[in-house]
Design a protein around this motif. Structure first.
Motif, PDB file in Angstrom:
ATOM      1  N   GLY A 225       0.785  -1.227   0.000  1.00 23.61           N
ATOM      2  CA  GLY A 225       0.000   0.000   0.000  1.00 23.61           C
ATOM      3  C   GLY A 225       0.812   1.270   0.000  1.00 23.61           C
ATOM      4  O   GLY A 225       0.261   2.366   0.162  1.00 23.61           O
ATOM      5  N   VAL A 226       2.130   1.179  -0.185  1.00 25.58           N
ATOM      6  CA  VAL A 226       2.989   2.361  -0.187  1.00 25.58           C
ATOM      7  C   VAL A 226       2.988   2.991  -1.575  1.00 25.58           C
ATOM      8  O   VAL A 226       3.166   2.289  -2.584  1.00 25.58           O
ATOM      9  CB  VAL A 226       4.433   1.991   0.221  1.00 25.58           C
ATOM     10  CG1 VAL A 226       5.347   3.211   0.136  1.00 25.58           C
ATOM     11  CG2 VAL A 226       4.447   1.398   1.611  1.00 25.58           C
ATOM     12  N   VAL A 227       2.780   4.293  -1.638  1.00 16.18           N
ATOM     13  CA  VAL A 227       2.828   5.009  -2.915  1.00 16.18           C
ATOM     14  C   VAL A 227       4.270   5.029  -3.405  1.00 16.18           C
ATOM     15  O   VAL A 227       5.184   5.455  -2.686  1.00 16.18           O
ATOM     16  CB  VAL A 227       2.282   6.440  -2.781  1.00 16.18           C
ATOM     17  CG1 VAL A 227       2.432   7.186  -4.103  1.00 16.18           C
ATOM     18  CG2 VAL A 227       0.826   6.418  -2.339  1.00 16.18           C
ATOM     19  N   ALA A 228       4.492   4.563  -4.622  1.00 12.46           N
ATOM     20  CA  ALA A 228       5.841   4.423  -5.165  1.00 12.46           C
ATOM     21  C   ALA A 228       6.198   5.612  -6.052  1.00 12.46           C
ATOM     22  O   ALA A 228       5.368   6.095  -6.813  1.00 12.46           O
ATOM     23  CB  ALA A 228       5.959   3.131  -5.963  1.00 12.46           C
ATOM     24  N   GLU A 229       7.451   6.037  -5.933  1.00 14.92           N
ATOM     25  CA  GLU A 229       7.958   7.068  -6.840  1.00 14.92           C
ATOM     26  C   GLU A 229       8.145   6.435  -8.210  1.00 14.92           C
ATOM     27  O   GLU A 229       8.852   5.440  -8.358  1.00 14.92           O
ATOM     28  CB  GLU A 229       9.294   7.599  -6.323  1.00 14.92           C
ATOM     29  CG  GLU A 229       9.869   8.742  -7.143  1.00 14.92           C
ATOM     30  CD  GLU A 229       9.069  10.019  -7.027  1.00 14.92           C
ATOM     31  OE1 GLU A 229       9.134  10.835  -7.967  1.00 14.92           O
ATOM     32  OE2 GLU A 229       8.365  10.193  -6.006  1.00 14.92           O
ATOM     33  N   PRO A 230       7.521   6.973  -9.262  1.00 15.60           N
ATOM     34  CA  PRO A 230       7.592   6.342 -10.583  1.00 15.60           C
ATOM     35  C   PRO A 230       9.023   6.216 -11.089  1.00 15.60           C
ATOM     36  O   PRO A 230       9.857   7.103 -10.879  1.00 15.60           O
ATOM     37  CB  PRO A 230       6.774   7.286 -11.473  1.00 15.60           C
ATOM     38  CG  PRO A 230       5.899   8.039 -10.537  1.00 15.60           C
ATOM     39  CD  PRO A 230       6.684   8.183  -9.266  1.00 15.60           C
ATOM     40  N   SER A 231       9.289   5.099 -11.767  1.00 17.30           N
ATOM     41  CA  SER A 231      10.595   4.870 -12.398  1.00 17.30           C
ATOM     42  C   SER A 231      10.377   4.600 -13.879  1.00 17.30           C
ATOM     43  O   SER A 231       9.460   3.872 -14.255  1.00 17.30           O
ATOM     44  CB  SER A 231      11.290   3.676 -11.752  1.00 17.30           C
ATOM     45  OG  SER A 231      12.392   3.258 -12.546  1.00 17.30           O
ATOM     46  N   PRO A 232      11.236   5.167 -14.733  1.00 22.71           N
ATOM     47  CA  PRO A 232      11.097   4.939 -16.170  1.00 22.71           C
ATOM     48  C   PRO A 232      11.742   3.636 -16.631  1.00 22.71           C
ATOM     49  O   PRO A 232      11.742   3.343 -17.829  1.00 22.71           O
ATOM     50  CB  PRO A 232      11.822   6.140 -16.775  1.00 22.71           C
ATOM     51  CG  PRO A 232      12.917   6.432 -15.782  1.00 22.71           C
ATOM     52  CD  PRO A 232      12.324   6.130 -14.430  1.00 22.71           C
ATOM     53  N   ALA A 233      12.271   2.833 -15.715  1.00 22.52           N
ATOM     54  CA  ALA A 233      13.076   1.668 -16.102  1.00 22.52           C
ATOM     55  C   ALA A 233      12.321   0.709 -17.010  1.00 22.52           C
ATOM     56  O   ALA A 233      12.886   0.176 -17.977  1.00 22.52           O
ATOM     57  CB  ALA A 233      13.558   0.932 -14.844  1.00 22.52           C
ATOM     58  N   GLY A 234      11.062   0.468 -16.705  1.00 19.67           N
ATOM     59  CA  GLY A 234      10.290  -0.474 -17.513  1.00 19.67           C
ATOM     60  C   GLY A 234      10.082   0.007 -18.930  1.00 19.67           C
ATOM     61  O   GLY A 234      10.299  -0.742 -19.900  1.00 19.67           O
ATOM     62  N   TRP A 235       9.674   1.249 -19.092  1.00 17.24           N
ATOM     63  CA  TRP A 235       9.422   1.787 -20.422  1.00 17.24           C
ATOM     64  C   TRP A 235      10.726   1.999 -21.195  1.00 17.24           C
ATOM     65  O   TRP A 235      10.740   1.916 -22.428  1.00 17.24           O
ATOM     66  CB  TRP A 235       8.633   3.089 -20.339  1.00 17.24           C
ATOM     67  CG  TRP A 235       7.204   2.810 -19.954  1.00 17.24           C
ATOM     68  CD1 TRP A 235       6.601   3.074 -18.767  1.00 17.24           C
ATOM     69  CD2 TRP A 235       6.219   2.155 -20.769  1.00 17.24           C
ATOM     70  NE1 TRP A 235       5.308   2.639 -18.778  1.00 17.24           N
ATOM     71  CE2 TRP A 235       5.031   2.073 -19.992  1.00 17.24           C
ATOM     72  CE3 TRP A 235       6.216   1.645 -22.063  1.00 17.24           C
ATOM     73  CZ2 TRP A 235       3.862   1.494 -20.492  1.00 17.24           C
ATOM     74  CZ3 TRP A 235       5.057   1.060 -22.557  1.00 17.24           C
ATOM     75  CH2 TRP A 235       3.894   0.989 -21.782  1.00 17.24           C
ATOM     76  N   GLU A 236      11.799   2.256 -20.483  1.00 14.65           N
ATOM     77  CA  GLU A 236      13.098   2.358 -21.163  1.00 14.65           C
ATOM     78  C   GLU A 236      13.496   1.014 -21.766  1.00 14.65           C
ATOM     79  O   GLU A 236      14.023   0.951 -22.888  1.00 14.65           O
ATOM     80  CB  GLU A 236      14.167   2.846 -20.185  1.00 14.65           C
ATOM     81  CG  GLU A 236      14.037   4.323 -19.830  1.00 14.65           C
ATOM     82  CD  GLU A 236      15.009   4.754 -18.752  1.00 14.65           C
ATOM     83  OE1 GLU A 236      15.669   3.866 -18.157  1.00 14.65           O
ATOM     84  OE2 GLU A 236      15.112   5.977 -18.488  1.00 14.65           O
ATOM     85  N   ALA A 237      13.234  -0.076 -21.049  1.00 17.42           N
ATOM     86  CA  ALA A 237      13.526  -1.406 -21.575  1.00 17.42           C
ATOM     87  C   ALA A 237      12.679  -1.698 -22.811  1.00 17.42           C
ATOM     88  O   ALA A 237      13.166  -2.245 -23.810  1.00 17.42           O
ATOM     89  CB  ALA A 237      13.282  -2.463 -20.500  1.00 17.42           C
ATOM     90  N   ILE A 238      11.413  -1.299 -22.771  1.00 18.94           N
ATOM     91  CA  ILE A 238      10.529  -1.504 -23.928  1.00 18.94           C
ATOM     92  C   ILE A 238      10.996  -0.664 -25.114  1.00 18.94           C
ATOM     93  O   ILE A 238      10.975  -1.120 -26.265  1.00 18.94           O
ATOM     94  CB  ILE A 238       9.073  -1.178 -23.540  1.00 18.94           C
ATOM     95  CG1 ILE A 238       8.542  -2.250 -22.572  1.00 18.94           C
ATOM     96  CG2 ILE A 238       8.183  -1.084 -24.781  1.00 18.94           C
ATOM     97  CD1 ILE A 238       7.168  -1.952 -22.003  1.00 18.94           C
TER      98      ILE A 238
END
Length: 491
Positions: A225-238
């Motif tokens: 339930g912790v709000v996560a700071e967004p990371s671009p890592a996933g979309w960078e891999a795509i």
């Protein structure tokens, strides 16, 4: 408008004879009525108000779609599978023997998988068939979804003799809208978004379909339930995978491109927040790729997938689609509960055989069956469709996507639940909720409660999760979707 046949329940034999008067019709079965504009929903009874083990309160109401199980749709919308090209979609739209034209969102090279794409293709098919038709030709439109009704409306307004043959018992196809007081108004069980600036926009305004701006503000939470700071890592891999695929001669799946480009394996080492680049790649796929395509990355074209389409809606339909369906269907001759099983194209016309044994003889036909239906043997074409048409049907994918609607007493998922302020894209508050750090059952939750007194969540199911939950009964499906809400419940 009355698309159901004359009052008093005229039997189907008479209804067909009345609406298809003058045709060579062999009538076999007799059943009552035709299609009605809006189906009656089956709603799960209000659950007990006891909260779940994870702190999620029981909803006051629950509605869902199950498009992959619908024999007349076989899925939600087409997607760019491996090998798909705009040329294949255009080939599928080419006239056959100057007698038959296929239309729908699956034939749209500009806006596949969208409502406005389906509407535009219906209009395009009507104009194509009208150019081919001779004076006095009788034209059938198979399917009373948005493409079929747009085609029939265009032809009828131009003075052509047209009849709509619909397999189901309702109009609108995948734009199904039901009324449910528990949700404070219409519930859309198909596409909930409309695109600005499209050909359909003025038609919606003319029909009185109300829309509301929707600017997605996506928030990701961990299973705790912790709000996560967004990371671009996933979309960078795509992006790396798609760049590699663009330079590859043969098209491959997004999964294949991720591997062969070296974008994966990707680090599973958690950072200070407990999340790894691998977690964010799973998040990008399960809450971005899959809801956009309705398919797993193993089936999606690495070349054709458009990452810019992820969470890019501009307007949400808040009044439902019924007013548009009613307007398009007004005055049309519509034969409902009529499943076409065989289409025979000849030099002098087209024969339609129904599952009841009835036969219709027409001069021209527009077929708006979905790509999912065309992939099955529901409709037999005699002679078989041209090879390029067959190839297009075989290559294009049909995605699985469903919606679940939940009405609650309190908006527990909002940052300030006590304020009960609507967050329907009109403020800076999050209105799209996703999960990171685990694979979600529900790809995303949308806060669509525009009335503070009726907090409503709309869940998006996609790909294999959509197919799996479609096979469950309402009680089991509800239990799964409530469990997926636990990260967004108070602790």
């Amino acid at each position: 408008m009355d698309a159901r046949g004359p009052a008093g329940g005229m039997p189907r034999r008479a209804f067909l004879a009345a609406t298809l008067g003058g045709l060579a019709v062999t009538l076999a079965a007799c059943t009552d009525g035709g299609p009605t504009p809006t189906p009656t929903p089956t709603r799960t009874p209000a659950p007990s108000p006891t909260p779940s083990a994870g702190g999620v309160p029981a909803p006051e109401a629950f509605l869902r779609s199950r498009w992959s199980r619908d024999p007349f749709t076989r899925g939600a919308f087409s997607f760019e599978a491996v090998g798909s090209t705009p040329e294949l979609r255009r080939a599928l739209a080419e006239p056959i023997a100057d007698r038959l034209v296929i239309a729908g969102e699956g034939t749209s090279s500009d806006a596949p998988g969208t409502v406005h794409g389906a509407y535009a293709e219906g209009v395009r098919a009507a104009r194509t068939i009208a150019d081919l038709a001779d004076e006095g030709d009788r034209i059938a439109v198979i399917g009373a979804g948005i493409a079929g009704l747009a085609a029939a409306r265009t032809l009828a307004d131009a003075g052509h003799d047209v009849v709509v043959v619909e397999a189901g018992t309702s109009l609108g196809g995948r734009l199904r809208t039901v009324e449910d007081d528990a949700f404070g108004g219409p519930v859309v069980l198909g596409s909930v978004f409309a695109s600005d600036g499209a050909e359909l926009r003025p038609v919606l305004a003319e029909a009185g379909v109300a829309t509301r701006p929707f600017t997605p503000n996506v928030q990701a939470r961990t299973p705790d339930g912790v709000v996560a700071e967004p990371s671009p890592a996933g979309w960078e891999a795509i992006a790396i995978a798609q760049e590699w695929a663009a330079g590859n001669s043969a098209d491959v799946s997004l999964t294949n491109a991720l591997i062969r480009s070296g974008a994966v394996p990707i680090s599973g080492e958690p950072g200070a927040d407990g999340l790894s680049p691998r977690d964010w790649l799973v998040n990008a796929i399960s809450t971005g790729v899959e809801p956009t395509t309705g398919a797993a990355p193993t089936r999606v074209s690495a070349k054709r997938f458009d990452a810019d389409m992820v969470w890019r809606p501009t307007s949400r339909v808040v009044s439902g689609w019924s007013a548009l369906i009613d307007r398009l269907a007004d005055g049309l001759a519509i034969a409902g509960s009529s499943v076409v099983t065989t289409i025979t194209v000849g030099d002098d016309g087209v024969g339609l055989r129904l599952d009841t044994g009835e036969s219709l003889r027409m001069h021209r036909v527009i077929v708006t069956a979905s790509v999912g239906v065309l992939k099955t043997d529901t409709i037999t074409f005699d002679p078989p469709l041209p090879l390029l048409h067959q190839r297009a049907i075989g290559v294009l994918g049909m995605g699985a996507s469903d919606v679940v609607w939940l009405a609650f007493d309190e908006p527990f998922w909002r940052a300030d639940a006590a304020g009960a302020t609507p967050t329907d894209g009109t403020s800076g508050d999050a209105n799209v909720f996703t999960l990171v750090g685990a694979t979600p059952t529900v790809a995303a939750w949308l806060d669509v409660g525009v009335d503070p007194r009726r907090p409503v969540l709309l869940g998006i199911l996609a790909a294999e999760h959509a197919r799996r939950l479609a096979e469950l009964d309402d009680d089991d499906a509800l239990a799964e979707v409530l469990a997926s809400l636990e990260p967004f419940a108070p602790r």
